[in-house]
Design an enzyme around this catalytic site. Structure first.
Site, PDB file in Angstrom:
ATOM      1  N   ASN A 124      44.534 128.007  11.497  1.00 33.12           N
ATOM      2  CA  ASN A 124      45.506 127.588  10.474  1.00 33.12           C
ATOM      3  C   ASN A 124      45.986 128.768   9.632  1.00 33.12           C
ATOM      4  O   ASN A 124      47.187 128.924   9.398  1.00 33.12           O
ATOM      5  CB  ASN A 124      44.905 126.499   9.589  1.00 33.12           C
ATOM      6  N   HIS A 170      95.726 126.665   1.766  1.00 32.41           N
ATOM      7  CA  HIS A 170      96.074 125.528   2.632  1.00 32.41           C
ATOM      8  C   HIS A 170      96.634 125.994   3.976  1.00 32.41           C
ATOM      9  O   HIS A 170      97.406 125.276   4.600  1.00 32.41           O
ATOM     10  CB  HIS A 170      97.083 124.594   1.952  1.00 32.41           C
ATOM     11  N   SER A 291      90.901 133.310  31.963  1.00 31.52           N
ATOM     12  CA  SER A 291      90.836 131.928  32.424  1.00 31.52           C
ATOM     13  C   SER A 291      90.849 131.929  33.940  1.00 31.52           C
ATOM     14  O   SER A 291      91.515 132.765  34.559  1.00 31.52           O
ATOM     15  CB  SER A 291      92.039 131.161  31.887  1.00 31.52           C
ATOM     16  N   LYS A 297      95.852 134.403  30.276  1.00 33.31           N
ATOM     17  CA  LYS A 297      94.964 134.171  29.144  1.00 33.31           C
ATOM     18  C   LYS A 297      93.999 135.310  28.868  1.00 33.31           C
ATOM     19  O   LYS A 297      93.459 135.935  29.772  1.00 33.31           O
ATOM     20  CB  LYS A 297      94.137 132.907  29.395  1.00 33.31           C
ATOM     21  N   ASN A 299      90.939 135.150  26.220  1.00 34.94           N
ATOM     22  CA  ASN A 299      90.339 134.235  25.249  1.00 34.94           C
ATOM     23  C   ASN A 299      89.342 134.937  24.330  1.00 34.94           C
ATOM     24  O   ASN A 299      88.533 135.744  24.796  1.00 34.94           O
ATOM     25  CB  ASN A 299      89.635 133.091  25.979  1.00 34.94           C
ATOM     26  N   GLU A 304      84.624 132.557  19.184  1.00 35.77           N
ATOM     27  CA  GLU A 304      84.512 131.105  19.411  1.00 35.77           C
ATOM     28  C   GLU A 304      83.049 130.695  19.550  1.00 35.77           C
ATOM     29  O   GLU A 304      82.609 129.682  19.004  1.00 35.77           O
ATOM     30  CB  GLU A 304      85.271 130.701  20.677  1.00 35.77           C
ATOM     31  N   TYR A 331      46.998 121.656   6.421  1.00 37.23           N
ATOM     32  CA  TYR A 331      47.643 121.830   7.724  1.00 37.23           C
ATOM     33  C   TYR A 331      47.694 120.523   8.504  1.00 37.23           C
ATOM     34  O   TYR A 331      46.744 119.752   8.528  1.00 37.23           O
ATOM     35  CB  TYR A 331      46.888 122.878   8.564  1.00 37.23           C
TER      36      TYR A 331
HETATM   37  N1  ARG Z   1      49.455 126.188  17.705  1.00 35.80           N
HETATM   38  C1  ARG Z   1      49.124 125.770  16.391  1.00 35.80           C
HETATM   39  C2  ARG Z   1      50.392 125.782  15.507  1.00 35.80           C
HETATM   40  O1  ARG Z   1      51.336 126.338  15.909  1.00 35.80           O
HETATM   41  C3  ARG Z   1      48.098 126.659  15.798  1.00 35.80           C
HETATM   42  C4  ARG Z   1      47.285 126.039  14.714  1.00 35.80           C
HETATM   43  C5  ARG Z   1      46.435 124.962  15.266  1.00 35.80           C
HETATM   44  N2  ARG Z   1      45.543 124.466  14.285  1.00 35.80           N
HETATM   45  C6  ARG Z   1      44.899 123.293  14.446  1.00 35.80           C
HETATM   46  N3  ARG Z   1      44.151 122.926  13.476  1.00 35.80           N
HETATM   47  N4  ARG Z   1      45.052 122.579  15.529  1.00 35.80           N
HETATM   48  O2  ARG Z   1      50.436 125.220  14.430  1.00 35.80           O
END
Ligand code: ARG
Length: 476
Positions: A124, A170, A291, A297, A299, A304, A331
């Site tokens: 995490n 405009h 084209s 053409k 383009n 675009e 998380y």
């Molecule tokens: N692949 C996970 C993500 O992108 C990594 C973290 C995973 N953590 C967990 N507690 N499963 O978030």
């Protein structure tokens, strides 16, 4: 989709998961693929390895890992990095994500020392750190491309400081402006984009590492050591916030969306201007395509496409906002969904900026066509009104007089500057022969001679200031 990386095999099928201890049965094959992120998060391998090396060094400095283990870990990670760069690393879906792919490969290479790397850390805080490092790099690359584009704009504006074109409101001819002035309006938009990017970088450059899963860790870590190694400005203050929020990614997507909105507006003008009806500019052949059916053409595909690509960056911003809004601390796996929109925005921004930075200095202005267009459409009507005010008429009365003169011009297919003095005097006898000074295009633009005005001298001065202003904006 562009964020998909090298294909991954499932050659590690049957291998014990890094988290497999409490499980009785293998993960369902579909669930394994469904929950894996390695196909798109492998692009963060460099940041993941840098983060792991910094973490290992820190652990050894506080006495949690031996120097011997750290040496093995660094050596092993370097080897893995080289094999990824050589395209030889075998990514595995069974190993889920970039983090576990690299960690498992490390343990395969160096044995037990590899198993000690994850001490005092969680995926995490690892993933939150990787994304910030990755985005920091993207911000720096985008800033460099933006600056290159802005320099190109300045040189084009310099060449066209006194080129006259119609200014529009405009999309109707309004008043004459200089092409340099128009380009400097683009410059201002991009300067704010650069400023926003710099601001985003500043806020994202805080280190989540040390937050571990959510609550911090009981090991005696020193977060400042890893922070300094990784070049972060500080550490995230709160562990729950550090692992969970992706507001920095949302900010980046917001900057990208705004910048693409600007590039899209510029594209729209480029597309109009290259048309036979406007014919204001020419784009070099290398930025255009033909084209398959209409031989005549040429383009303007690049502008675009940039205009079209703005849409996905707006979508990515909405995706991330929606992803985030319902999540309780800390998380949640939802956050794995942050990467594809984020990477797509990063790729789109870098690609569009590069295309523009290459194309803009090569724009060729058809100055005659611009001038002819400005001479049509009564673009100096306001100048005539201002002239009458200068002779003592109230502005509303002057507006009325000029309206009558314009109506006469429309009926007789004559521009104001093409009418003779007697005709003009039939609308107001206070008109003298000095009127022709203000009815000319040059007279009109030169008279707007104040900071922010379109006079060629002001455009030159704005370009000088712009060169200095753009140096101070992005701090990396
Ligand atoms: N692949 C996970 C993500 O992108 C990594 C973290 C995973 N953590 C967990 N507690 N499963 O978030």
């Amino acid at each position: 989709m562009s964020t998909t990386g090298k294909s991954a095999s499932s050659h590690t099928d049957g291998e014990q998961k890094l988290w497999g201890g409490r499980f009785d049965e293998n993960t369902d094959a579909f669930v394994e693929a469904f929950t894996a992120s390695v196909l798109f998060d492998q692009r963060m391998y460099k940041q993941d390895i840098a983060g792991s090396k910094a973490h290992a060094t820190m652990l050894s400095k506080v006495g949690v890992l031996s120097q011997e283990d750290v040496n093995l870990i660094h050596g092993g990670l370097d080897k893995i990095e080289r094999s990824i760069e050589a395209g030889e690393f075998e990514w595995s879906v069974a190993r889920e994500d970039v983090h576990m792919n690299i960690e498992a490969a490390l343990t395969q290479h160096i044995g037990d020392a590899g198993k000690r790397l994850h001490t005092g850390r969680s995926r995490n805080d690892q993933v939150a750190t990787d994304i910030r490092l990755y985005l920091r790099m993207v911000c720096d690359q985008a800033a460099a491309e933006l600056q290159r584009l802005m320099e190109g704009l300045l040189s084009l504006a310099q060449r066209n400081a006194s080129t006259i074109m119609p200014g529009f409101t405009h999309l109707q001819t309004a008043q004459p402006v200089t092409f340099g002035h128009h380009l400097m309006a683009w410059f201002e938009m991009l300067l704010r984009d650069l400023d926003r990017l710099s601001d985003t970088r500043k806020r994202l450059n805080q280190m989540p590492l040390g937050a571990a899963a959510l609550a911090g860790t009981s090991y005696p870590i020193d977060r400042n050591i890893s922070k300094d190694i990784l070049g972060f400005d500080g550490v995230c203050e709160n562990s729950l916030d550090a692992v969970s929020d992706r507001d920095f990614a949302i900010e980046f997507c917001s900057c990208t969306a705004i910048c693409l909105m600007h590039l899209s507006r510029m594209s729209e003008e480029l597309v109009l201007w290259t048309s036979a009806q406007f014919n204001f500019i020419e784009l070099p052949d290398r930025f255009c395509t033909g084209s398959s059916i209409m031989p005549q053409k040429k383009n303007p595909d690049v502008p675009e496409l940039v205009r079209g690509k703005s849409g996905r960056t707006f979508g990515n911003l909405i995706s991330l906002l929606t992803l985030m809004k319902g999540q309780p601390l800390a998380y949640n796996k939802d956050n794995q969904e942050d990467k594809e929109p984020l990477f797509d925005s990063a790729d789109t921004l870098l690609g569009c900026l590069r295309a523009f930075a290459d194309m803009v200095p090569a724009i060729n202005a058809n100055t005659d066509a611009m001038r002819d267009a400005a001479a049509k459409g009564f673009s100096t009507a306001t100048d005539l009104a201002d002239y009458l005010v200068g002779k003592g008429l109230a502005f509303r009365d002057a507006h009325e007089v000029v309206g009558l003169a314009v109506r006469h011009g429309v009926e007789n297919n004559l521009d104001l500057a093409e009418m003779d003095l007697t005709t003009l005097q039939s609308f107001s006898e206070i008109i003298g022969d000095d009127v022709f000074d203000v009815l000319t295009l040059e007279g009109s633009v030169t008279s707007r001679n104040h900071v922010g005005g379109t006079a060629p001298a002001q455009v030159e001065a704005a370009i000088e200031r712009a060169r200095i202003r753009m140096q101070a904006v992005y701090i990396s």
